[in-house]
Design an enzyme around this catalytic site. Sequence first.
Site, PDB file in Angstrom:
ATOM      1  N   THR A 229      -4.977  12.864   6.341  1.00 15.57           N
ATOM      2  CA  THR A 229      -3.584  12.904   6.790  1.00 15.57           C
ATOM      3  C   THR A 229      -3.383  14.078   7.750  1.00 15.57           C
ATOM      4  O   THR A 229      -2.810  13.917   8.831  1.00 15.57           O
ATOM      5  CB  THR A 229      -2.614  12.983   5.589  1.00 15.57           C
ATOM      6  OG1 THR A 229      -3.028  12.046   4.606  1.00 15.57           O
ATOM      7  CG2 THR A 229      -1.191  12.686   6.014  1.00 15.57           C
TER       8      THR A 229
ATOM      9  N   LYS B  25       0.852  -1.185   0.000  1.00  9.60           N
ATOM     10  CA  LYS B  25       0.000   0.000   0.000  1.00  9.60           C
ATOM     11  C   LYS B  25       0.878   1.221   0.000  1.00  9.60           C
ATOM     12  O   LYS B  25       1.859   1.300   0.743  1.00  9.60           O
ATOM     13  CB  LYS B  25      -0.876  -0.017   1.276  1.00  9.60           C
ATOM     14  CG  LYS B  25      -1.902   1.088   1.313  1.00  9.60           C
ATOM     15  CD  LYS B  25      -3.148   0.728   0.546  1.00  9.60           C
ATOM     16  CE  LYS B  25      -4.041   1.934   0.290  1.00  9.60           C
ATOM     17  NZ  LYS B  25      -3.597   2.754  -0.874  1.00  9.60           N
TER      18      LYS B  25
ATOM     19  N   ASN C 135      -1.784  19.148   0.552  1.00 12.21           N
ATOM     20  CA  ASN C 135      -2.912  18.509   1.228  1.00 12.21           C
ATOM     21  C   ASN C 135      -2.671  18.303   2.727  1.00 12.21           C
ATOM     22  O   ASN C 135      -3.543  18.600   3.550  1.00 12.21           O
ATOM     23  CB  ASN C 135      -3.214  17.169   0.537  1.00 12.21           C
ATOM     24  CG  ASN C 135      -4.211  16.322   1.301  1.00 12.21           C
ATOM     25  OD1 ASN C 135      -3.848  15.451   2.089  1.00 12.21           O
ATOM     26  ND2 ASN C 135      -5.486  16.593   1.114  1.00 12.21           N
TER      27      ASN C 135
ATOM     28  N   LYS D 224       5.345   2.004  -2.964  1.00 11.89           N
ATOM     29  CA  LYS D 224       5.283   3.404  -3.406  1.00 11.89           C
ATOM     30  C   LYS D 224       5.566   3.465  -4.886  1.00 11.89           C
ATOM     31  O   LYS D 224       6.275   2.607  -5.426  1.00 11.89           O
ATOM     32  CB  LYS D 224       6.338   4.240  -2.665  1.00 11.89           C
ATOM     33  CG  LYS D 224       6.023   5.722  -2.614  1.00 11.89           C
ATOM     34  CD  LYS D 224       5.042   6.003  -1.497  1.00 11.89           C
ATOM     35  CE  LYS D 224       4.758   7.443  -1.298  1.00 11.89           C
ATOM     36  NZ  LYS D 224       4.154   7.661   0.028  1.00 11.89           N
TER      37      LYS D 224
ATOM     38  N   SER E 181      -7.395   5.437   3.696  1.00 19.56           N
ATOM     39  CA  SER E 181      -7.314   4.645   2.465  1.00 19.56           C
ATOM     40  C   SER E 181      -7.766   3.209   2.739  1.00 19.56           C
ATOM     41  O   SER E 181      -8.483   2.607   1.945  1.00 19.56           O
ATOM     42  CB  SER E 181      -5.871   4.607   1.945  1.00 19.56           C
ATOM     43  OG  SER E 181      -5.602   5.724   1.146  1.00 19.56           O
TER      44      SER E 181
ATOM     45  N   LYS F 267       4.693   2.260   8.388  1.00 21.67           N
ATOM     46  CA  LYS F 267       3.498   3.077   8.659  1.00 21.67           C
ATOM     47  C   LYS F 267       2.265   2.193   8.828  1.00 21.67           C
ATOM     48  O   LYS F 267       1.509   2.330   9.792  1.00 21.67           O
ATOM     49  CB  LYS F 267       3.300   4.048   7.486  1.00 21.67           C
ATOM     50  CG  LYS F 267       2.247   5.099   7.716  1.00 21.67           C
ATOM     51  CD  LYS F 267       2.083   6.023   6.491  1.00 21.67           C
ATOM     52  CE  LYS F 267       3.379   6.723   6.121  1.00 21.67           C
ATOM     53  NZ  LYS F 267       3.176   7.803   5.135  1.00 21.67           N
TER      54      LYS F 267
HETATM   55  N1  GLU Z   1       0.723   8.819   0.209  1.00 19.26           N
HETATM   56  C1  GLU Z   1       0.200   8.715   1.534  1.00 19.26           C
HETATM   57  C2  GLU Z   1       1.308   8.344   2.509  1.00 19.26           C
HETATM   58  O1  GLU Z   1       2.465   8.613   2.317  1.00 19.26           O
HETATM   59  C3  GLU Z   1      -1.005   7.791   1.602  1.00 19.26           C
HETATM   60  C4  GLU Z   1      -0.768   6.388   1.151  1.00 19.26           C
HETATM   61  C5  GLU Z   1      -2.031   5.611   0.972  1.00 19.26           C
HETATM   62  O2  GLU Z   1      -3.103   6.130   1.244  1.00 19.26           O
HETATM   63  O3  GLU Z   1      -1.932   4.460   0.530  1.00 19.26           O
HETATM   64  O4  GLU Z   1       1.032   7.848   3.575  1.00 19.26           O
END
Ligand code: GLU
Length: 428
Positions: free
Chosen positions: A190, A70, A221, A106, A362, A94
Site C-alpha cells: 500500500t 474484496k 503499515n 469490508k 492482495s 478501488k
Molecule cells: N484494507 C486494504 C484497503 O483498504 C486492503 C484490502 C485488501 O487487500 O483486500 O485497501
Amino acid sequence: MTGTTNAFEMAQRQFDHVAELLQLDPQVREILRWPMREYHFRIPVRMDDGTIRVFQGFRVQHNDARGPCKGGIRFHPAETIDTVRALATWMTWKCAVVDLPLGGGKGGVIVDPATLSEGEKERLARGYIQQIWRNIGPRQDVPAPDVGTNPQMMGWMMDEYSKLVGQYTPGVITGKPVGGGGSLGRTEATGFGVIYTVREALKHLNLEPSQCVAAIQGFGNVAQYAAVGFTEILGGKVVCVSYWDREDRTAYTVSKADGIDPRFLMSITDQYGTIDKNKARAAGYSIEDGNAWLSKEADVLIPAALEGQINADTVQHIHERVKLIAEGANGPTTPEADEAIRQRGIFLIPDFLCNAGGVTVSYFESVQNDMNFYWTKEEVLQRLDTKMTQAFHAVLDLSLKEGVFMRDAAYMVAINRVVKAMELRGWI
Ligand code: GLU
C-alpha cells in the site's frame, strides 16, 4: 467540528456528485448508493481470566458485479456500521479503478486490539470466521488486513475457514504471512503504491522528487512504507510522521527538519504503530501536537491514518507551499475540505486510487494461491508499479479531458466499469 464527518454520508455524497455528472439512471444510483448485503453478528470470546466477552462484528458486501467482494477487516474501538459501509463502498471503486476483477467489501469488529493478549486475539479472529464463514470464500468475498489487524490474524482466519470447510483454502483471505500462503511485497504494497502514484503526479507537476519535502500523517503499515518509499525510492525528504500514543491517549507529530529516518522510527514503533517518544527525543526528534503534520512547510502531504482528518476546521492550516495531497488513508478528506482544496488548486490523488496498492497485491496473492506458484518480490513490485502507473494515467487523462478534479475522474472511471459489468450481467 463543522461539516460532514460520517464516513458513509461522505461516500454517498461523493457518489451522488459524480452520478449527477454522469447522468446515471436513478435505478442504477439506487443500487450503487447502498451495500448489497450486510452481516451483523456477535462474537463470544473466552478471555484469559475465564470470563466471556461478546464483541460486535460486521461484514458488508457493497457490490460484486465485477467479481468476488474484496476488502479488509478492521479491529477498532470506534468502528460503526457506517464506517464499514463507507469502506466497503470505497473498495468497490478501488478495485474498479485499478481494473481488478473484484468487487467491494469490508469487515469490522468493535475492539481495541491492544487490550487483548495474543491468545484472546487468536480466539477473536477465529470467532469472527465462525460467524461469517458461510458468506465468504474465494469466489464470494475475500477479506484482508486493515487498521488493527495483521498477517498473523489473517493466518488464523484462513486456518479456521479451512478447518470449517474441510480443505486448505488459502484464497479465502489475503495479507497472510509469507510462508503461510502470503505474497512477498504485500507488507510494502500500500505504501509503495502511494509512492508510485506520487512519482507520476510529481512528473505531471514538473517537480523533481529529490527536491521535494513530504509531511505524513500516521505511522501504521501505510505511512511506514510511504515514508520508506518517499525517501528510498524517490530520494525525497520526509519531515514528519504522526501517531496515536496509547498511554497518553493523544496523537503526536514526530518531526525532524533535516529529514526523518523511517527505518529508525520503525525500529522504535510497536505493532500498533505507537512510537517510543523517549527514544525518538533522544535521537533528536521533536514531539509536537497531533495536528502539526498538516501545517508543515512541505510540497507533498500524505494523510495515511484514518477518515475525516482533513476537514472544514483543519483544511485552512495547510501550508501555502503544498502542491500535492496523496491520500494514503481511506476517506481522509471531508467534502467541505475537498472543496477548499479544489479552490486552492492543490493537485490531489484520491484515496481509492492512491492506496489501491494493497488490494492490488492482495489480488496477486490470490492469483498465486490459485496457481500454488509464488513470485519473487521484484516481480510482485514490478507488476504493482505497472498497475498503479496505468491506473494513475487513465484517471489523469480523463481529468484533463473532461476538466474535472482528480477525485471525480477516478469516480467516473470506476463507476463506468461497475455499471458496464452490471449491464453485461443483465442486472440493469
Ligand atoms: N484494507 C486494504 C484497503 O483498504 C486492503 C484490502 C485488501 O487487500 O483486500 O485497501
